[in-house]
Design a protein around this motif. Structure first.
Motif, PDB file in Angstrom:
ATOM      1  N   ASP A   3      -2.256 -17.709   7.534  1.00  0.00           N
ATOM      2  CA  ASP A   3      -2.351 -17.064   8.853  1.00  0.00           C
ATOM      3  C   ASP A   3      -1.100 -17.327   9.679  1.00  0.00           C
TER       4      ASP A   3
ATOM      5  N   SER B  79      -2.848  -4.620   5.445  1.00  0.00           N
ATOM      6  CA  SER B  79      -3.265  -5.203   6.716  1.00  0.00           C
ATOM      7  C   SER B  79      -3.400  -6.720   6.542  1.00  0.00           C
ATOM      8  N   LYS B  80      -3.488  -7.417   7.655  1.00  0.00           N
ATOM      9  CA  LYS B  80      -3.669  -8.867   7.582  1.00  0.00           C
ATOM     10  C   LYS B  80      -4.983  -9.200   6.882  1.00  0.00           C
ATOM     11  N   GLU B  81      -6.018  -8.419   7.156  1.00  0.00           N
ATOM     12  CA  GLU B  81      -7.315  -8.667   6.540  1.00  0.00           C
ATOM     13  C   GLU B  81      -7.243  -8.476   5.027  1.00  0.00           C
ATOM     14  N   GLU B  82      -6.548  -7.440   4.571  1.00  0.00           N
ATOM     15  CA  GLU B  82      -6.415  -7.209   3.127  1.00  0.00           C
ATOM     16  C   GLU B  82      -5.637  -8.341   2.466  1.00  0.00           C
TER      17      GLU B  82
ATOM     18  N   ARG C 268      -5.232 -11.424   3.637  1.00  0.00           N
ATOM     19  CA  ARG C 268      -6.008 -12.658   3.695  1.00  0.00           C
ATOM     20  C   ARG C 268      -7.087 -12.660   2.619  1.00  0.00           C
ATOM     21  N   ARG C 269      -7.703 -11.529   2.380  1.00  0.00           N
ATOM     22  CA  ARG C 269      -8.731 -11.446   1.335  1.00  0.00           C
ATOM     23  C   ARG C 269      -8.135 -11.761  -0.033  1.00  0.00           C
TER      24      ARG C 269
END
Length: 207
Positions: free
Chosen positions: A95, A185-188, A190-191
């Motif tokens: 992060d 994306s950050k979510e992708e 991070r996953r």
């Protein structure tokens, strides 16, 4: 690595040269960067430049090394905030690095690095102390290891833990490179990181 003549310069002159370098390396890729622009903006001669650095790659690696040094304390803080938990610290590190690379003051520098770097050049930057011609990975993470809760880790030696940390940090940087190259994306991203860390933490073999 800069020559000693660079370190002998007054601080103001060193800072002016580095500021010009960061501006140029943030504007274009290393291959496209112009020494002429850097020396013009820093008000030095071309001859003086080569008294300080071997070439523009030498200057670039030094700029990247300074950024990486600045990151170190923040990365260590990620593990402190995780109370020494290795996996949680790595998640927090992702992060922090994502936010730094994507929206920090040097985001354009990092953009050109991840989009245009070759494997050889990336190794020069991300293998700690490589600019000193040392085999860095043996002692890079000493401060970080001191923060970790080693009672919950199953490593046979300190060297194994060093190599694991090197591998996981490379994985995080590789994932962030995919953010730049594939517009994740950050979510992708991070996953992806969390999935790979889960494989390492929990294993892939059903017993």
């Amino acid at each position: 690595m800069p020559k000693q003549t660079f370190f002998n310069l007054p601080e103001e002159k060193r800072e002016r040269l580095l500021k010009a370098a960061y501006q140029e390396f943030s504007r274009v890729s290393l291959d496209e960067a112009s020494i002429n622009v850097i020396i013009h903006e820093s008000d030095i001669s071309r001859g003086s430049f080569y008294q300080y650095f071997e070439d523009k790659e030498d200057l670039y690696f030094y700029c990247a090394h300074l950024l990486k040094k600045d990151e170190k304390e923040q990365v260590d803080n990620c593990f402190r905030e995780a109370n020494g938990n290795l996996i949680e610290g790595l998640k927090r590190t992702f992060d922090y690095l994502y936010d730094t690379y994507m929206s920090g003051p040097n985001k354009d520098f990092y953009h050109h690095f991840f989009v245009n770097m070759t494997y050889r050049r990336s190794r020069n930057i991300y293998e700690e102390e490589n600019h000193k011609k040392q085999h860095a990975h043996k002692h890079v993470y000493t401060d970080l290891i001191a923060i970790l809760d080693l009672t919950k880790l199953n490593f046979a030696s300190n060297q194994e833990l060093q190599e694991f940390l090197q591998y996981t940090f490379q994985m995080i940087h590789w994932t962030i490179a995919r953010v730049f190259l594939k517009n994740l994306s950050k979510e992708e991203a991070r996953r992806d990181v969390n999935q790979r860390l889960s494989w390492l933490e929990n294993g892939i073999i059903i017993k």
